[in-house]
Design a protein around this motif. Sequence first.
Motif, mmCIF file in Angstrom:
data_model
loop_
_atom_site.group_PDB
_atom_site.id
_atom_site.type_symbol
_atom_site.label_atom_id
_atom_site.label_comp_id
_atom_site.label_asym_id
_atom_site.label_seq_id
_atom_site.Cartn_x
_atom_site.Cartn_y
_atom_site.Cartn_z
ATOM 1 N N PRO A 157 0.840 -1.204 0.000
ATOM 2 C CA PRO A 157 0.000 0.000 0.000
ATOM 3 C C PRO A 157 0.874 1.253 0.000
ATOM 4 C CG PRO A 157 -0.748 -1.572 1.656
ATOM 5 C CD PRO A 157 0.589 -2.064 1.176
ATOM 6 N N SER A 158 0.442 2.287 -0.693
ATOM 7 C CA SER A 158 1.169 3.548 -0.697
ATOM 8 C C SER A 158 0.955 4.267 0.627
ATOM 9 C CB SER A 158 0.701 4.434 -1.857
ATOM 10 O OG SER A 158 1.281 5.720 -1.760
ATOM 11 N N SER A 159 2.018 4.889 1.130
ATOM 12 C CA SER A 159 1.915 5.683 2.354
ATOM 13 C C SER A 159 1.559 7.132 2.054
ATOM 14 C CB SER A 159 3.239 5.635 3.122
ATOM 15 O OG SER A 159 4.282 6.237 2.359
ATOM 16 N N ALA A 161 -0.759 8.009 -0.696
ATOM 17 C CA ALA A 161 -2.022 8.123 -1.434
ATOM 18 C C ALA A 161 -2.994 7.080 -0.900
ATOM 19 C CB ALA A 161 -1.795 7.900 -2.930
ATOM 20 N N GLN A 162 -4.104 7.539 -0.362
ATOM 21 C CA GLN A 162 -5.119 6.614 0.132
ATOM 22 C C GLN A 162 -5.605 5.718 -1.002
ATOM 23 O OE1 GLN A 162 -8.425 8.537 2.015
ATOM 24 N NE2 GLN A 162 -9.269 6.642 2.832
ATOM 25 N N ASN A 163 -5.609 4.428 -0.749
ATOM 26 C CA ASN A 163 -6.011 3.411 -1.724
ATOM 27 C C ASN A 163 -5.046 3.294 -2.897
ATOM 28 O OD1 ASN A 163 -8.388 2.794 -0.234
ATOM 29 N ND2 ASN A 163 -9.428 4.540 -1.206
ATOM 30 N N ASP A 179 5.349 5.323 -6.210
ATOM 31 C CA ASP A 179 3.998 5.345 -5.648
ATOM 32 C C ASP A 179 3.009 5.773 -6.720
ATOM 33 O OD1 ASP A 179 3.828 5.118 -2.415
ATOM 34 O OD2 ASP A 179 5.802 5.800 -3.068
#
Length: 287
Positions: A157-159, A161-163, A179
């Motif tokens: 998961p990106s730290s 960008a949400q989702n 990312d």
Amino acid sequence: MMTHTERNAYLKRLGITDIQPPSLAYLFEIHKAHVQFIPWQTIDIVAGKPVPIDTKKSGNLIISGRSGYCFHLNGAFGELLRSLGYKVSWHRAGVQPMGQEPRINSFHLGLTVSLTNEQEEDQRWIVDAGLGDMPYEPLPLQMGSYEQGPFHYQVTPSSVAQNGWRLVHDPHASFVGVDFAPEVVENLAEFVPKHEFYSRSADSPWINLFLVRNRHATGSNEIRGCIWSKREGITTEKTELRTKSQWLEVLGDVFQEHLVTYSKEEQDDLWKRVQHLHEEWKKAKGA
């Protein structure tokens, strides 16, 4: 939209002569050929001849025997895949260099492809022809660790960008990771100011850095100035290219970059500029 004639010419440049319906195996074949035979490069930026990033011009650039950098390569690659029937999405992305923080700043154009598997479920794949030092094959957009030859990658998961998602590069790679934002970008207008900065600003990291890269199954090649680096696994052999003929030979034979849109005089001028920048780099390194 890419015409059938343009599509066939593009595939011919990749060494692919057959047209197949969308499948994972065919996607892998096209992706591997693209990152091996169409290098990532800053040639036109260093030469002061930047090419616009609209997909038509980018596709023509590749068909003519040239190459480009991320916006050209992934823009054209996305259009090629669409012309073959693939479901392609563009995304805002950002590359994290060594020693810096993760970011999504639209300085990279990301691609995903959705395919229906044998269970009739949609699966998404990370594809990227625009990073140079990049996984050789597509990676599933599914969190986990992946091995490709001697290299190790992770999708997390990106730290920032949400989702969103993050591609963590191999520990021996030239950058830390990339990312991606989850939102789909419908056109390249978002990236035009970034291209202008990269290709014309005095603060651009590429304006004075001649850099050409490609990938193959077990390693990569790079020309940085006049230094040719041949990477095989975690081992790198470096050669200084001391003459224009040697430099042009490696560009053509190793990278399939024959500078076909440059006259002999322009090639001479480019070599002199690259050689000058290389000598300045050597002096700074010595100091």
